[in-house]
Design a protein around this motif. Structure first.
Motif, PDB file in Angstrom:
ATOM      1  N   LYS A 462       0.851  -1.186   0.000  1.00 37.56           N
ATOM      2  CA  LYS A 462       0.000   0.000   0.000  1.00 37.56           C
ATOM      3  C   LYS A 462       0.894   1.246   0.000  1.00 37.56           C
ATOM      4  O   LYS A 462       1.895   1.301   0.709  1.00 37.56           O
ATOM      5  CB  LYS A 462      -0.889  -0.002   1.238  1.00 37.56           C
ATOM      6  CG  LYS A 462      -1.821   1.209   1.340  1.00 37.56           C
ATOM      7  CD  LYS A 462      -2.624   1.157   2.628  1.00 37.56           C
ATOM      8  CE  LYS A 462      -3.520   2.380   2.755  1.00 37.56           C
ATOM      9  NZ  LYS A 462      -4.274   2.379   4.039  1.00 37.56           N
ATOM     10  N   GLY A 463       0.495   2.243  -0.763  1.00 33.64           N
ATOM     11  CA  GLY A 463       1.303   3.447  -0.850  1.00 33.64           C
ATOM     12  C   GLY A 463       2.271   3.389  -2.014  1.00 33.64           C
ATOM     13  O   GLY A 463       2.860   4.401  -2.392  1.00 33.64           O
ATOM     14  N   LEU A 484      10.067   5.159  -7.870  1.00 37.22           N
ATOM     15  CA  LEU A 484       8.685   5.022  -8.301  1.00 37.22           C
ATOM     16  C   LEU A 484       8.549   5.469  -9.754  1.00 37.22           C
ATOM     17  O   LEU A 484       9.470   6.049 -10.348  1.00 37.22           O
ATOM     18  CB  LEU A 484       7.777   5.850  -7.397  1.00 37.22           C
ATOM     19  CG  LEU A 484       7.861   5.531  -5.887  1.00 37.22           C
ATOM     20  CD1 LEU A 484       6.925   6.439  -5.104  1.00 37.22           C
ATOM     21  CD2 LEU A 484       7.532   4.068  -5.642  1.00 37.22           C
ATOM     22  N   ASN A 485       7.377   5.211 -10.311  1.00 36.54           N
ATOM     23  CA  ASN A 485       7.153   5.531 -11.715  1.00 36.54           C
ATOM     24  C   ASN A 485       7.269   7.028 -12.007  1.00 36.54           C
ATOM     25  O   ASN A 485       7.623   7.427 -13.134  1.00 36.54           O
ATOM     26  CB  ASN A 485       5.789   5.047 -12.169  1.00 36.54           C
ATOM     27  CG  ASN A 485       5.660   3.526 -12.140  1.00 36.54           C
ATOM     28  OD1 ASN A 485       4.578   2.990 -12.160  1.00 36.54           O
ATOM     29  ND2 ASN A 485       6.789   2.810 -12.073  1.00 36.54           N
ATOM     30  N   ALA A 498       8.877   6.570   6.224  1.00 35.99           N
ATOM     31  CA  ALA A 498       7.512   6.514   5.693  1.00 35.99           C
ATOM     32  C   ALA A 498       6.707   5.419   6.381  1.00 35.99           C
ATOM     33  O   ALA A 498       5.510   5.577   6.649  1.00 35.99           O
ATOM     34  CB  ALA A 498       7.559   6.275   4.184  1.00 35.99           C
ATOM     35  N   MET A 499       7.371   4.314   6.681  1.00 32.38           N
ATOM     36  CA  MET A 499       6.694   3.212   7.379  1.00 32.38           C
ATOM     37  C   MET A 499       6.240   3.666   8.764  1.00 32.38           C
ATOM     38  O   MET A 499       5.092   3.394   9.166  1.00 32.38           O
ATOM     39  CB  MET A 499       7.653   2.016   7.507  1.00 32.38           C
ATOM     40  CG  MET A 499       7.082   0.840   8.278  1.00 32.38           C
ATOM     41  SD  MET A 499       8.347  -0.412   8.639  1.00 32.38           S
ATOM     42  CE  MET A 499       9.300   0.422   9.930  1.00 32.38           C
ATOM     43  N   ASP A 522      -0.149  -3.941   5.606  1.00 34.37           N
ATOM     44  CA  ASP A 522      -0.738  -3.144   4.539  1.00 34.37           C
ATOM     45  C   ASP A 522      -0.228  -1.705   4.629  1.00 34.37           C
ATOM     46  O   ASP A 522      -0.988  -0.750   4.757  1.00 34.37           O
ATOM     47  CB  ASP A 522      -2.260  -3.192   4.627  1.00 34.37           C
ATOM     48  CG  ASP A 522      -2.914  -2.730   3.328  1.00 34.37           C
ATOM     49  OD1 ASP A 522      -2.185  -2.644   2.318  1.00 34.37           O
ATOM     50  OD2 ASP A 522      -4.127  -2.466   3.341  1.00 34.37           O
ATOM     51  N   THR A 523       1.099  -1.566   4.616  1.00 29.55           N
ATOM     52  CA  THR A 523       1.757  -0.263   4.716  1.00 29.55           C
ATOM     53  C   THR A 523       2.783  -0.161   3.607  1.00 29.55           C
ATOM     54  O   THR A 523       3.010  -1.107   2.844  1.00 29.55           O
ATOM     55  CB  THR A 523       2.442  -0.099   6.086  1.00 29.55           C
ATOM     56  OG1 THR A 523       3.363  -1.189   6.264  1.00 29.55           O
ATOM     57  CG2 THR A 523       1.433  -0.119   7.210  1.00 29.55           C
ATOM     58  N   ILE A 524       3.438   0.984   3.524  1.00 27.53           N
ATOM     59  CA  ILE A 524       4.430   1.176   2.468  1.00 27.53           C
ATOM     60  C   ILE A 524       5.549   0.156   2.585  1.00 27.53           C
ATOM     61  O   ILE A 524       6.138  -0.270   1.586  1.00 27.53           O
ATOM     62  CB  ILE A 524       4.982   2.618   2.486  1.00 27.53           C
ATOM     63  CG1 ILE A 524       5.786   2.909   1.205  1.00 27.53           C
ATOM     64  CG2 ILE A 524       5.791   2.873   3.759  1.00 27.53           C
ATOM     65  CD1 ILE A 524       6.104   4.377   1.021  1.00 27.53           C
TER      66      ILE A 524
END
Length: 560
Positions: A462-463, A484-485, A498-499, A522-524
């Motif tokens: 997620k994230g 990331l994209n 971030a987590m 369900d976290t980064i």
């Protein structure tokens, strides 16, 4: 002239003349009258009455009318048989002399007449190798009897001998018999055991009578024919679960399970301590338990509704006895969960605080890890598929080496990542996991991905949830950064930060390490966990000190 039926000596005429015509003489002897009754006449031709007369080896009694008595009492101490002979060293079952006039007032009893013909009274006597007891009237005692403070059993009404060196299955002494209130085989209450007694016995049970005939009723175990047994204060053999905790029982020693009652002034029923609870075999055996038993638990501990495996060692329960060292967490009822690994017959098994063998995945605090026990209770090692946790089934790996044999593996083994034995798999594609300060990327088989040069992966966290995310790792698979994209680059520190924000928001723990209360995977970056014991969670507890993130492991205690 009386008619004689017995031959008597007839003197010759010459003899009579020699004795003198004026003298008349008669020979003493027995004669039977027309009614068939025997009489005895002395040398003066007088009928003998109220006397004993001996004929050969036997004594006979003539009553006040001179009739020879048959099958009757004499002076309430002697008895003559149907031939009139005095009984000597003999038994007779009859109505007592005082009851003869009204047989309805008393039944028949056994009497024994000694070597001089007199009945034995108020004494014990060995007859034919067996010991009998007689009351003050000479009646043979039967059933339960208490003599000089000791209990004895003297058989039924036609036995009477003292039980010695043997087991007997009997109704408890003093038991009421609704069908026959006059059943004397029950005897008298022995050792204060009767229907009104608060220290309940079974209505029937096994009793051990020693070589002296005394009922065994001492405290503690008793070795009989090579096996150990235990008895209550009334001498009844106890069996199965036995409450031996004298702090909560009301007898002078152990008592049957299920007979506890609330203490005076209290509505609560006390529980015997587990280490005071004993298990002896079922009632048809009763000897001290040894080995494995699949049985219902003890009622006094509230476990009678559950059938479990127990290991009994010389009557004592094998159980988690380490107290706080065995405490894991709390179950859905808020009750503490205790567990201990114990070696039994060379193999490790898991037991809780009640002694019930445990199966499946278990946490052993004293051993600092998770272990798995199969359906037969054996501790497993190596790879185990479909290990059931509260939320799903997972693949685990358990150490095979001595020292940590059986403990859930921690870390990377054969390129697979494990958290306390649980393999950290992606659901479908690839997933980022936090493990012991580092971040790893695994596939749906838990295999750690190594990308020493940039490589693209479809990441499901997620994230992120993007395809073709660029990942760079070191040679051990630790993630160094991802792209990331949209071109955003997040190194391992960024990912951990971030987590933490994902888990705690702005309420970042800086004091005591804390566990989050939401979904951790369900976290980064997913945080590994194990869900067990009615949805409690074992996971990391985090603390942030400046730029340093540290963690410990533990139970969230969600059921407390």
């Amino acid at each position: 002239m009386r008619k004689q039926t017995k031959l008597v000596a007839v003197l010759s005429a010459a003899a009579l003349l020699a004795m003198g015509a004026s003298m008349t003489s008669f020979a003493a002897g027995w004669e039977k009258d027309d009614a068939g009754v025997w009489h005895y006449y002395d040398r003066d031709d007088d009928m003998v009455a109220d006397e004993w007369r001996k004929d050969g080896a036997y004594w006979f009694y003539l009553d006040e009318d001179g009739d020879m008595l048959t099958d009757a009492w004499v002076d309430d101490d002697y008895y003559v048989d149907s031939d009139g002979r005095m009984l000597v060293n003999a038994w007779k079952k009859t109505i007592s002399d005082e009851d003869e006039d009204d047989p309805e007032d008393g039944g028949e009893h056994w009497y024994y007449f000694g070597n001089k013909g007199k009945k034995i009274t108020d004494d014990d006597k060995k007859i034919g190798g067996k010991t009998y007891y007689f009351d003050e009237d000479g009646k043979m005692l039967t059933g339960w009897q208490e003599i000089n403070g000791e209990g004895y059993y003297l058989g039924n009404e036609d036995e009477g001998w003292r039980a010695e060196n043997q087991w007997l299955w009997l109704e408890k002494s003093g038991a009421l018999d609704n069908d026959n209130d006059d059943d004397e085989t029950l005897g008298e209450p022995v050792l204060d055991c009767d229907d009104d007694d608060d220290d309940l016995c079974d209505d029937e049970g096994w009793y051990w009578f020693q070589s002296s005939g005394k009922l065994y009723h001492d405290t503690g175990k008793k070795k009989i024919n090579g096996k150990y047994y235990i008895f209550n204060a009334h001498g009844q053999m106890l069996y199965e679960w036995i409450d031996n905790d004298t702090t909560v029982t009301h007898a002078s020693n152990a008592q049957l399970d299920g007979n506890l009652s609330a203490a005076s002034g209290s509505s609560a029923t006390p529980k015997p301590a587990v280490d005071k609870l004993l298990y002896y075999n079922e009632v048809n055996d009763g000897s001290r338990g040894n080995g494995w038993y699949q049985i219902d638990g003890a009622e006094d501990r509230g476990n009678d509704g559950d059938t479990d495996w127990y290991y009994i060692d010389n009557g004592e329960i094998t159980y988690a006895d380490g107290g706080a060292n065995d405490f894991a967490t709390y179950d859905e009822d808020g009750d503490p969960v205790y567990l201990q690994r114990i070696k039994v017959e060379g193999k490790y098994f898991a037991f809780n605080e009640e002694g019930q063998m445990q199966t499946g995945l278990q946490f052993a605090r004293a051993d600092h890890g998770f272990y798995y026990f199969d359906e037969n209770g054996y501790q497993k090692t190596g790879r185990v598929s479909s290990v059931e946790c509260d939320d799903d089934d997972y693949t685990f790996y358990f150490n095979t080496k001595n020292g940590k044999n059986g403990q859930g593996y921690k870390g990377i083994k054969d390129n697979y990542l494990y958290f306390n034995g649980k393999r950290l798999d992606a659901d479908d594609d690839y997933r980022l996991y936090y493990y012991n300060g580092d971040i790893y990327l695994t596939n749906n088989k838990g295999k750690v991905q190594k990308a020493k040069s940039e490589k693209k992966y479809d990441i499901e966290n997620k994230g992120i949830a993007e395809d073709d995310v660029v990942v760079k790792t070191d040679s051990n698979g630790r993630v160094e950064y991802i792209k990331l994209n949209d071109g955003t680059k997040l190194d391992d520190t960024d990912l951990r930060t971030a987590m933490i924000y994902d888990l705690f928001g702005s309420d970042i723990p800086t004091g005591t390490p804390e566990a989050i209360s939401g979904v951790m995977d369900d976290t980064i970056v997913s945080v590994p966990f194990i869900s067990l014991y009615d949805d409690d969670v074992y996971t990391y507890f985090f603390k942030v000190n400046g730029t340093t993130l540290s963690q410990t492991e533990g139970w969230m205690q969600l059921n407390k």
